[in-house]
Design an enzyme around this catalytic site. Structure first.
Site, mmCIF file in Angstrom:
data_model
loop_
_atom_site.group_PDB
_atom_site.id
_atom_site.type_symbol
_atom_site.label_atom_id
_atom_site.label_comp_id
_atom_site.label_asym_id
_atom_site.label_seq_id
_atom_site.Cartn_x
_atom_site.Cartn_y
_atom_site.Cartn_z
ATOM 1 N N PHE A 187 110.546 -24.017 128.706
ATOM 2 C CA PHE A 187 110.480 -22.649 129.203
ATOM 3 C C PHE A 187 109.628 -22.647 130.463
ATOM 4 C CE2 PHE A 187 108.562 -18.305 128.934
ATOM 5 C CZ PHE A 187 109.731 -17.560 128.917
ATOM 6 N N GLU A 235 104.272 -20.531 137.777
ATOM 7 C CA GLU A 235 104.520 -21.026 139.134
ATOM 8 C C GLU A 235 103.169 -21.297 139.795
ATOM 9 O OE1 GLU A 235 106.929 -18.215 141.234
ATOM 10 O OE2 GLU A 235 108.584 -18.394 139.789
ATOM 11 N N ALA A 283 101.839 -17.967 140.324
ATOM 12 C CA ALA A 283 102.025 -16.958 139.284
ATOM 13 C C ALA A 283 101.775 -17.603 137.928
ATOM 14 C CB ALA A 283 103.434 -16.362 139.340
ATOM 15 N N GLU A 287 99.790 -20.718 127.460
ATOM 16 C CA GLU A 287 100.409 -19.544 126.821
ATOM 17 C C GLU A 287 99.470 -18.331 126.801
ATOM 18 O OE1 GLU A 287 103.162 -20.004 123.651
ATOM 19 O OE2 GLU A 287 103.182 -22.185 123.904
HETATM 20 C C1 LIG Z 1 99.327 -28.714 129.614
HETATM 21 C C2 LIG Z 1 99.928 -27.408 130.028
HETATM 22 C C3 LIG Z 1 101.175 -27.039 129.548
HETATM 23 C C4 LIG Z 1 101.780 -25.844 129.991
HETATM 24 N N1 LIG Z 1 103.046 -25.534 129.554
HETATM 25 C C5 LIG Z 1 103.685 -24.467 130.114
HETATM 26 C C6 LIG Z 1 105.056 -24.194 129.826
HETATM 27 O O1 LIG Z 1 105.684 -24.903 129.029
HETATM 28 N N2 LIG Z 1 105.666 -23.158 130.431
HETATM 29 C C7 LIG Z 1 104.990 -22.348 131.305
HETATM 30 O O2 LIG Z 1 105.596 -21.420 131.817
HETATM 31 N N3 LIG Z 1 103.686 -22.555 131.592
HETATM 32 C C8 LIG Z 1 103.017 -23.605 131.007
HETATM 33 N N4 LIG Z 1 101.699 -23.843 131.338
HETATM 34 C C9 LIG Z 1 101.023 -22.974 132.245
HETATM 35 C C10 LIG Z 1 99.970 -22.076 131.590
HETATM 36 O O3 LIG Z 1 100.607 -21.102 130.800
HETATM 37 C C11 LIG Z 1 99.097 -21.486 132.687
HETATM 38 O O4 LIG Z 1 98.305 -22.539 133.200
HETATM 39 C C12 LIG Z 1 98.222 -20.364 132.189
HETATM 40 O O5 LIG Z 1 98.995 -19.238 131.853
HETATM 41 C C13 LIG Z 1 97.194 -19.959 133.235
HETATM 42 O O6 LIG Z 1 97.761 -19.754 134.475
HETATM 43 P P1 LIG Z 1 97.142 -20.443 135.777
HETATM 44 O O7 LIG Z 1 96.985 -21.892 135.474
HETATM 45 O O8 LIG Z 1 97.941 -20.102 136.950
HETATM 46 O O9 LIG Z 1 95.699 -19.853 135.891
HETATM 47 P P2 LIG Z 1 95.303 -18.448 136.609
HETATM 48 O O10 LIG Z 1 96.240 -17.394 136.194
HETATM 49 O O11 LIG Z 1 95.104 -18.714 138.052
HETATM 50 O O12 LIG Z 1 93.913 -18.181 135.909
HETATM 51 C C14 LIG Z 1 92.687 -18.787 136.323
HETATM 52 C C15 LIG Z 1 91.547 -18.114 135.584
HETATM 53 O O13 LIG Z 1 91.480 -16.743 135.932
HETATM 54 C C16 LIG Z 1 91.529 -15.936 134.782
HETATM 55 N N5 LIG Z 1 92.239 -14.681 135.053
HETATM 56 C C17 LIG Z 1 93.442 -14.514 135.625
HETATM 57 N N6 LIG Z 1 93.752 -13.223 135.679
HETATM 58 C C18 LIG Z 1 92.717 -12.553 135.137
HETATM 59 C C19 LIG Z 1 92.434 -11.169 134.907
HETATM 60 N N7 LIG Z 1 93.304 -10.214 135.236
HETATM 61 N N8 LIG Z 1 91.253 -10.861 134.336
HETATM 62 C C20 LIG Z 1 90.359 -11.833 133.970
HETATM 63 N N9 LIG Z 1 90.567 -13.113 134.176
HETATM 64 C C21 LIG Z 1 91.744 -13.481 134.744
HETATM 65 C C22 LIG Z 1 92.250 -16.781 133.773
HETATM 66 O O14 LIG Z 1 91.938 -16.362 132.454
HETATM 67 C C23 LIG Z 1 91.720 -18.150 134.080
HETATM 68 O O15 LIG Z 1 90.476 -18.326 133.451
HETATM 69 C C24 LIG Z 1 101.084 -25.005 130.870
HETATM 70 C C25 LIG Z 1 99.808 -25.375 131.313
HETATM 71 C C26 LIG Z 1 99.249 -26.559 130.926
HETATM 72 C C27 LIG Z 1 97.888 -26.918 131.447
#
Ligand SMILES: Cc1cc2nc3c(=O)[nH]c(=O)nc-3n(C[C@H](O)[C@H](O)[C@H](O)COP(=O)(O)OP(=O)(O)OC[C@H]3O[C@@H](n4cnc5c(N)ncnc54)[C@H](O)[C@@H]3O)c2cc1C
Ligand SMILES: Cc1cc2nc3c(=O)[nH]c(=O)nc-3n(C[C@H](O)[C@H](O)[C@H](O)COP(=O)(O)OP(=O)(O)OC[C@H]3O[C@@H](n4cnc5c(N)ncnc54)[C@H](O)[C@@H]3O)c2cc1C
Lengths: 257, 380
Positions: B123, B127, B130, B364
């Site tokens: 899934f 991005e 995003a 997630e």
């Molecule tokens: C090993 C691994 C497997 C993954 N597998 C999948 C997958 O199968 N499919 C998929 O789609 N994604 C996957 N992901 C992505 C994962 O879901 C995202 O990394 C996660 O949702 C966080 O997004 P980001 O890394 O862009 O961090 P960001 O969104 O940039 O967040 C950075 C920090 O800011 C905080 N933050 C952001 N917005 C706010 C807010 N409004 N208020 C307070 N704090 C905030 C966050 O909590 C975090 O601490 C995976 C990630 C990893 C590391």
């Protein structure tokens, strides 16, 4: 072929066992299928798949023994029978078990009965052979291979690590030894189907037995845990001195020489 | 109220426990060290029907429930976080959206091989720009005749290098208020224009495949759109609700394994002439670990029960994911502490538990996002 498996529920001896008032505490114990009986279930399924017929798993136990039976059904057995003695019998021994099974098998057509080599809880290894004697059929214990052709069975029997090749004929009772096969995991579809498979509930009444008929011939005097292992001793220094010390310890401390 | 597992749930748990102990556990250290996805283990799990637990038999599934599935994830998680994550993602993210929102034809064609364990699904939501803010999706899917033409980039996608199908979220248009409509589209990985790289050097869950996906003029039939063309965003939010239960369950596995290891070690290890477990400072740690692992399990199973009984479970799923994952991190950390210097060494495995657990407070939906979800449910 009419294939039967004798299955016993035992507590998991890898878990901690607690003894209270001379009885094993079973509230906290984890119960499993006696591991040797798993070989029996697996072998029964394989023989059925090869020769056709039906596998019926029989246990003598209590209300909760259905869990282990369901697992055997999930592995692929066709039917299960639970002989619940909880309300009728205080104690039982191998005589009790054999008597009940003898009554159960009285008017059944049997080609093959498989049991475990021993049950890991009491480890008597008696029920299989004694039942075969009662039923007047052939038996071979501790088997590690079984080939059936018509009425003939060719068997490898484990004799303290060596193999004895035996030819015998059906109807037959065998007890299963490690090495016979690799018991399968019950698959998810197997688990889902298990509920729909027939499970018969019997009490000794239904087998025309009275409590007196199956009264145990033995009495358990005491149950206790093995003495806690003392920490080992590692000798140090030159090999020659170590040997001297070892001999002296064996002589004077352990007093085995 | 009844806290008893059903016969099927109990048997499933026991079977997975045995399988995990016999087959996965002996390889967990190598899976982590070599960062190699154990595809053979997934094939075996497929044969046992584990890849299709929560899907009906008509689509190749096992006809089990969410509780059985959560128990299975916990048992795998206890021995190997990498395998646990890939397992949970394959089912909750890669297959569930098709089951929940797909057409009959999509289910037959795409769900069946996933549920049977013949193929893996991924899934792709996240991005580079995003992550938490899924609404900021930049990937686009333009209609051209009977096809979507997809362009964009996804990152951190679990199992993608081994997947047969990807579910990709993309902007498909704008609604009346001028807001982006984001939909989920099935993209077979062998479609022209799909490039999948897995070059990440991860801290934990190292044996779980994580990949970047580049989509360049990728053409798929319009019929590959999943569900309502207007409601894509809502749909994948509800996919994530279900996914949270499984991440919660995986967290419970690591939290419990941390406790088991720490307890066994504390009873064995002697300092100052006594077992560590006789020191109150250590006892209190163990008591907290045991309590929090059990509380985590309770809320995970409650959320699963609500889902199985078709009651709303969004809030409970967020509680479960948040509390269990933070518990996993704490418990793993304490397990290392109780092991002292040995805990810092790979051989004792508890340091891996912490590295694996850290992903669970990020993937997630981060802990912060879970709190946002909960607060929203409270009416804030
Ligand atoms: C090993 C691994 C497997 C993954 N597998 C999948 C997958 O199968 N499919 C998929 O789609 N994604 C996957 N992901 C992505 C994962 O879901 C995202 O990394 C996660 O949702 C966080 O997004 P980001 O890394 O862009 O961090 P960001 O969104 O940039 O967040 C950075 C920090 O800011 C905080 N933050 C952001 N917005 C706010 C807010 N409004 N208020 C307070 N704090 C905030 C966050 O909590 C975090 O601490 C995976 C990630 C990893 C590391
Ligand atoms: C990378 C690394 C480098 C190191 N470098 C050096 C070095 O250069 N030189 C050197 O000599 N050592 C070194 N060490 C060893 C380090 O100092 C010890 O690991 C540390 O002192 C803890 O001892 P232990 O590992 O035996 O744990 P233990 O003493 O077995 O402790 C295990 C746990 O029990 C707790 N505990 C123990 N006793 C009690 C008590 N009475 N009450 C409550 N809790 C208790 C501890 O706090 C800990 O949480 C190093 C260790 C590492 C990991």
């Amino acid at each position: 072929m009419n294939i039967y498996v004798l299955l016993k529920k035992t507590f998991d001896t890898e878990e901690k066992i607690i003894i209270n008032d001379g009885q094993i505490e079973d509230d906290s114990a984890e119960f499993i299928i006696n591991p040797y009986d798993e070989y029996a279930v697996e072998e029964a399924i394989n023989q059925r798949d090869e020769h056709g017929g039906e596998v019926t798993v029989v246990t003598i136990g209590d209300e909760d023994s259905d869990k282990q039976l369901r697992t055997a059904l999930a592995m692929g057995a066709d039917k299960a029978v639970l002989i619940d003695t909880e309300d009728d019998l205080e104690d039982g021994d191998q005589y009790t078990t054999t008597k009940i099974l003898e009554a159960f098998f009285q008017d059944r057509e049997v080609d093959l009965i498989l049991a475990g080599n021993v049950a890991i809880d009491e480890a008597s290894g008696q029920v299989g052979p004694r039942l075969a004697e009662c039923l007047g059929i052939n038996y071979v214990t501790t088997i590690t291979d079984l080939k059936i052709d018509g009425d003939t069975a060719n068997i490898d029997k484990d004799v303290e690590g060596d193999v004895e090749k035996i030819e015998t004929s059906l109807p037959l009772l065998v007890t299963c030894q490690q090495g016979l096969n690799e018991p399968r995991y019950p698959s998810l579809p197997g688990i889902m189907k298990a509920k729909k498979k027939p499970m018969e509930d019997l009490e000794i009444d239904d087998l025309d037995l009275e409590e007196e008929d199956v009264e145990p011939k033995t009495k358990t005097v005491e149950i206790f845990l093995p003495a806690e292992k003392e920490a080992g001793k590692i000798l140090e220094g030159e090999v020659e001195d170590q040997v001297k010390e070892l001999v002296s310890l064996l002589k004077n401390e352990a007093k085995v020489l | 109220m009844n806290f008893e597992l059903t016969e099927e749930q109990r048997m499933t748990r026991n079977m997975v426990r045995d399988f995990a102990n016999d087959v996965i556990k002996p390889r967990a250290i190598d899976i982590d060290r070599e960062a190699k996805f154990p595809i053979d283990i997934f094939k075996e799990m497929g044969k046992l029907g584990l890849m299709g637990i929560p899907f009906p038999e008509e689509y190749g599934g096992s006809g089990g429930d969410t509780i059985s599935y959560a128990l299975a994830v916990e048992e795998i998680g206890k021995v190997c976080g990498s395998t646990g994550l890939s397992y949970a993602a394959a089912i909750s993210l890669g297959a569930t959206p098709i089951y929940l929102f797909g057409t009959e034809e999509q289910k037959q064609k795409y769900l069946t091989p996933l549920a049977k364990g013949e193929a893996l699904g991924s899934f792709g939501l996240t991005e580079p720009n995003a992550g938490s803010d899924a609404g900021g999706t930049k990937t686009t899917a333009m209609i051209d005749g009977d096809e979507f033409v997809i362009n964009g980039e996804k990152c951190f996608i679990t199992n993608a290098s081994f997947a047969k199908t990807l579910i990709i979220t993309a902007v498909t248009g704008k609604d009346e208020q001028g807001k982006n409509i984001i939909s989920a589209i099935i993209v077979p990985t062998d479609t022209k224009g799909v490039t999948i790289n897995s070059n990440y050097e991860k801290m934990g869950v190292r044996g779980s495949d994580t990949a970047e996906i580049i989509l360049e003029n990728v053409r798929v039939p319009k019929s590959n759109l999943i569900g309502d063309p207007q409601k894509g965003f809502k749909q994948f939010l509800s996919t994530l609700d279900g996914g949270r239960i499984s991440i919660g369950a995986l967290s419970v596995g690591i939290a419990q394994a941390s406790l088991n290891r720490a307890l066994a070690y504390a009873k064995e290890r002697k300092q100052f002439g006594k077992p560590l477990s006789s020191f109150q400072a250590i006892q209190f740690k163990l008591a907290n670990m045991a309590m929090e692992a059990e509380l985590s399990r309770n809320i995970v199973l409650k959320a699963a029960w609500l889902k199985d009984n078709h009651k709303s479970f969004s809030k409970e799923a967020a509680y479960a994911k948040l509390f269990a994952s933070e518990t996993a991190v704490r418990n793993a950390d304490q397990a290392i502490q109780i092991h002292g210097g040995y805990g810092y060494m790979r051989e004792y495995e508890v340091e891996r538990f912490l590295r694996d657990a850290k992903l669970l407070v990020i993937g997630e939906g981060t802990s912060e996002i879970q709190r946002i979800v909960i607060a929203r449910q409270l009416g804030c």
